[in-house]
Design an enzyme around this catalytic site. Sequence first.
Site, PDB file in Angstrom:
ATOM      1  N   LYS A 123      -2.745  -6.704  -7.657  1.00 48.59           N
ATOM      2  CA  LYS A 123      -3.969  -6.908  -7.662  1.00 48.59           C
ATOM      3  C   LYS A 123      -4.386  -5.609  -6.857  1.00 48.59           C
ATOM      4  O   LYS A 123      -4.315  -5.386  -5.941  1.00 48.59           O
ATOM      5  CB  LYS A 123      -3.326  -7.415  -5.537  1.00 48.59           C
ATOM      6  CG  LYS A 123      -4.853  -7.755  -4.749  1.00 48.59           C
ATOM      7  CD  LYS A 123      -5.167  -8.131  -3.320  1.00 48.59           C
ATOM      8  CE  LYS A 123      -5.178  -7.440  -1.953  1.00 48.59           C
ATOM      9  NZ  LYS A 123      -6.507  -6.714  -2.814  1.00 48.59           N
ATOM     10  N   GLU A 180      -1.775   8.887  11.417  1.00 51.99           N
ATOM     11  CA  GLU A 180      -2.180   9.539   9.753  1.00 51.99           C
ATOM     12  C   GLU A 180      -3.667   9.799   9.902  1.00 51.99           C
ATOM     13  O   GLU A 180      -4.408   9.353   9.600  1.00 51.99           O
ATOM     14  CB  GLU A 180      -1.501   8.027   8.650  1.00 51.99           C
ATOM     15  CG  GLU A 180      -1.758   9.172   7.669  1.00 51.99           C
ATOM     16  CD  GLU A 180      -1.375   8.094   6.315  1.00 51.99           C
ATOM     17  OE1 GLU A 180      -1.823   6.754   6.700  1.00 51.99           O
ATOM     18  OE2 GLU A 180      -1.053   8.457   5.535  1.00 51.99           O
ATOM     19  N   CYS A 233      -0.655   9.566   1.154  1.00 58.28           N
ATOM     20  CA  CYS A 233       0.189   9.129   2.062  1.00 58.28           C
ATOM     21  C   CYS A 233       0.853  11.004   2.364  1.00 58.28           C
ATOM     22  O   CYS A 233       1.986  10.828   3.214  1.00 58.28           O
ATOM     23  CB  CYS A 233       1.080   8.217   1.380  1.00 58.28           C
ATOM     24  SG  CYS A 233       2.078   8.722  -0.381  1.00 58.28           S
ATOM     25  N   GLU A 281       6.021   1.407   0.331  1.00 59.77           N
ATOM     26  CA  GLU A 281       5.666   2.881   0.161  1.00 59.77           C
ATOM     27  C   GLU A 281       4.505   2.601   0.963  1.00 59.77           C
ATOM     28  O   GLU A 281       2.947   2.476   1.097  1.00 59.77           O
ATOM     29  CB  GLU A 281       5.246   3.194  -1.373  1.00 59.77           C
ATOM     30  CG  GLU A 281       6.364   3.109  -2.412  1.00 59.77           C
ATOM     31  CD  GLU A 281       6.939   3.965  -2.073  1.00 59.77           C
ATOM     32  OE1 GLU A 281       6.752   4.971  -1.229  1.00 59.77           O
ATOM     33  OE2 GLU A 281       8.178   3.868  -2.586  1.00 59.77           O
TER      34      GLU A 281
HETATM   35  P1  NAP Z   1      -5.001  -0.433   3.323  1.00 56.33           P
HETATM   36  O1  NAP Z   1      -5.596  -0.817   4.423  1.00 56.33           O
HETATM   37  O2  NAP Z   1      -2.856  -1.231   3.603  1.00 56.33           O
HETATM   38  O3  NAP Z   1      -4.356  -1.760   2.345  1.00 56.33           O
HETATM   39  C1  NAP Z   1      -3.950  -1.572   0.790  1.00 56.33           C
HETATM   40  C2  NAP Z   1      -3.895  -2.078  -0.023  1.00 56.33           C
HETATM   41  O4  NAP Z   1      -4.043  -3.765   0.853  1.00 56.33           O
HETATM   42  C3  NAP Z   1      -5.746  -2.849  -0.503  1.00 56.33           C
HETATM   43  O5  NAP Z   1      -6.197  -3.014  -1.029  1.00 56.33           O
HETATM   44  C4  NAP Z   1      -6.396  -3.825   0.526  1.00 56.33           C
HETATM   45  O6  NAP Z   1      -7.225  -4.556   0.102  1.00 56.33           O
HETATM   46  C5  NAP Z   1      -4.951  -4.472   1.040  1.00 56.33           C
HETATM   47  N1  NAP Z   1      -5.257  -5.609   2.243  1.00 56.33           N
HETATM   48  C6  NAP Z   1      -5.449  -5.598   3.075  1.00 56.33           C
HETATM   49  N2  NAP Z   1      -5.128  -6.473   4.006  1.00 56.33           N
HETATM   50  C7  NAP Z   1      -4.062  -7.273   3.292  1.00 56.33           C
HETATM   51  C8  NAP Z   1      -3.587  -8.471   3.277  1.00 56.33           C
HETATM   52  N3  NAP Z   1      -3.557  -9.380   4.726  1.00 56.33           N
HETATM   53  N4  NAP Z   1      -3.404  -8.436   2.345  1.00 56.33           N
HETATM   54  C9  NAP Z   1      -3.286  -8.797   0.889  1.00 56.33           C
HETATM   55  N5  NAP Z   1      -3.407  -7.021   1.335  1.00 56.33           N
HETATM   56  C10 NAP Z   1      -4.290  -6.599   1.755  1.00 56.33           C
HETATM   57  O7  NAP Z   1      -4.679   1.096   2.786  1.00 56.33           O
HETATM   58  P2  NAP Z   1      -5.497   2.087   2.246  1.00 56.33           P
HETATM   59  O8  NAP Z   1      -6.393   2.671   3.351  1.00 56.33           O
HETATM   60  O9  NAP Z   1      -6.186   1.401   1.227  1.00 56.33           O
HETATM   61  O10 NAP Z   1      -4.497   3.476   1.423  1.00 56.33           O
HETATM   62  C11 NAP Z   1      -3.823   3.758   2.770  1.00 56.33           C
HETATM   63  C12 NAP Z   1      -2.771   3.833   2.537  1.00 56.33           C
HETATM   64  O11 NAP Z   1      -1.704   4.076   1.780  1.00 56.33           O
HETATM   65  C13 NAP Z   1      -2.724   5.409   3.902  1.00 56.33           C
HETATM   66  O12 NAP Z   1      -1.669   4.670   5.019  1.00 56.33           O
HETATM   67  C14 NAP Z   1      -1.365   5.703   3.506  1.00 56.33           C
HETATM   68  O13 NAP Z   1      -0.167   6.126   3.148  1.00 56.33           O
HETATM   69  C15 NAP Z   1      -1.051   4.684   2.402  1.00 56.33           C
HETATM   70  N6  NAP Z   1      -0.303   5.072   0.587  1.00 56.33           N
HETATM   71  C16 NAP Z   1       1.379   5.581   0.430  1.00 56.33           C
HETATM   72  C17 NAP Z   1       1.383   5.687  -0.727  1.00 56.33           C
HETATM   73  C18 NAP Z   1       3.075   5.610  -0.301  1.00 56.33           C
HETATM   74  O14 NAP Z   1       3.170   6.101  -1.953  1.00 56.33           O
HETATM   75  N7  NAP Z   1       4.260   5.309   0.630  1.00 56.33           N
HETATM   76  C19 NAP Z   1       0.642   6.242  -1.215  1.00 56.33           C
HETATM   77  C20 NAP Z   1      -0.791   5.925  -1.555  1.00 56.33           C
HETATM   78  C21 NAP Z   1      -1.480   5.717  -0.203  1.00 56.33           C
HETATM   79  P3  NAP Z   1      -8.318  -4.590   0.854  1.00 56.33           P
HETATM   80  O15 NAP Z   1      -9.042  -3.429   0.795  1.00 56.33           O
HETATM   81  O16 NAP Z   1      -9.382  -6.009  -0.034  1.00 56.33           O
HETATM   82  O17 NAP Z   1      -8.142  -4.969   2.551  1.00 56.33           O
END
Ligand code: NAP
Length: 485
Positions: free
Chosen positions: A179, A386, A289, A255
Amino acid sequence: MPSFRDSNLIKSANFIDGEWVSGTRTLAVLNPANSETIATVADGTRQDAERAVEAAHRSFASWKKVTAKERGAILRRWHDLILENAEDLGALMTWEQGKPLAEAIGEINYGASFIEFYAEEGKRVYGDTIPTISPERRLQTYKQPVGVVGAITPWNFPTAMITRKAAPALAAGCTIVIKPDPGTPLSALALCELAQRAGIPTGVLNVVAGSDSQGIGEVLTQHSKVGKFTFTGSTAVGKLLMRQCASSVKKVSLELGGNAPFIVFDDADLDEAVTHCVATKFRNCGQTCVCTNRIYVQEAIAENFTARLREAIATMKVADGFEDGAVIGPMINEQAVSKMERLLADATAKGAQVLLGGSRHELGGLFFQPTLMDSVSDDMELVSSEIFGPIAAVQSFSSEGEVISKANATDSGLAAYFFSRDVGRVMRVAEALEYGIVCSNSGVFSTDVAPFGGWKQSGIGSEGGKEGIVDFFETKFHSMGGIDR
Ligand code: NAP
């Protein structure tokens, strides 16, 4: 609209069981540079995700029997096709995600590198022959693929966060249902088109983009035919999804978010430290991240370093990612921009000084000025959370012990950076930092050949390197009796 050499890479349907599946509802994909709709894509549902899991489960029966060498050859073709189409794929990414084109093409190359690496690494996964405890028995372990993998990926790296999971999964003999973020589905679907051309069999790779994150997420975390779940995104959502996986005791890899310190000691090469500080802070408009979050500079050099940092930040061009020389593109959405305003208001109310930027950019929309602040203190939200945007926040410190305690005083543990020319200090500090990735005298570390993963609440497991394929296997112990009769 950017020009594409191969417009067949732009898809408007989900990819399930080898077919392009349209739905009754659609999802609008926006260009963050001007908020215009660039495409509509089928809005996948919970039922689509269930169908994809069933298909992946059926295909697993045959894909796991394909030899690692043959799987590697197919993956290698996928890798080559991605590189052949790097310019189109990069343009697609800039269009839907906003990052500058050169950065987007860089991500395509980085994303493809995982496929090349795991095409080879899949051939080097070994079980053991264990010295027996009886002449009548033989003891062996086998590594067998875990089955269907469910994956959820974010918008900030719309290609690489997919290939970093899909490549080791497929190389191991698993099948996968992904997804992607509903904001950036085009990059994910283009990868499916190339996977199909490369000969990845029907049902082995499936993508279900959709706005019902919760519904699709429940299928991927709870379906009994999913053997492993892997997620890249925020720590808050990671915790929720991990709880959902508990009901069926799935293998889980996460991650998650970071809060990277960037430490400059007074013996550092300041030119290098400034260059890498800017690169790690402002890459992808500060939305990675591993972006620098807290900048700690030793007192004796703080004024000099901050002045040079200000000069370097002032030269960065803020523009649409397609414009020549663009370094800072738009942020991803309005919530991200408002968060910058909230963090700035909190910090200035608590005594921080804005040295550069500090507000929305004159380009309007989702553009924000690269910002530099000093007199930052630990009670500010931009230190404890963050930032995920283009704000550089500088604090000073006096001793090595003090800065290590400050750097480690967080629940995050993804990446940390420091600059020092003292070899003893380099070793001491590298060992003392509680992070999965420590980078000394450079801000560059991402590569397919080494593990990338967080400690503490930044994650579980690693992606990349020999570690990145391990969790796609189960270990089976075969105790064979009746040998010496
Ligand atoms: P996010 O809000 O956690 O969303 C990530 C993905 O999860 C989105 O596609 C989101 O879709 C989905 N999602 C959210 N709630 C969900 C649920 N209840 N069930 C299933 N899927 C769900 O994070 P983001 O703001 O998009 O991304 C930024 C974050 O990712 C930052 O914290 C960053 O540090 C982290 N990150 C970590 C790494 C690593 O390798 N450690 C790499 C890249 C990014 P929807 O938008 O439709 O809710």
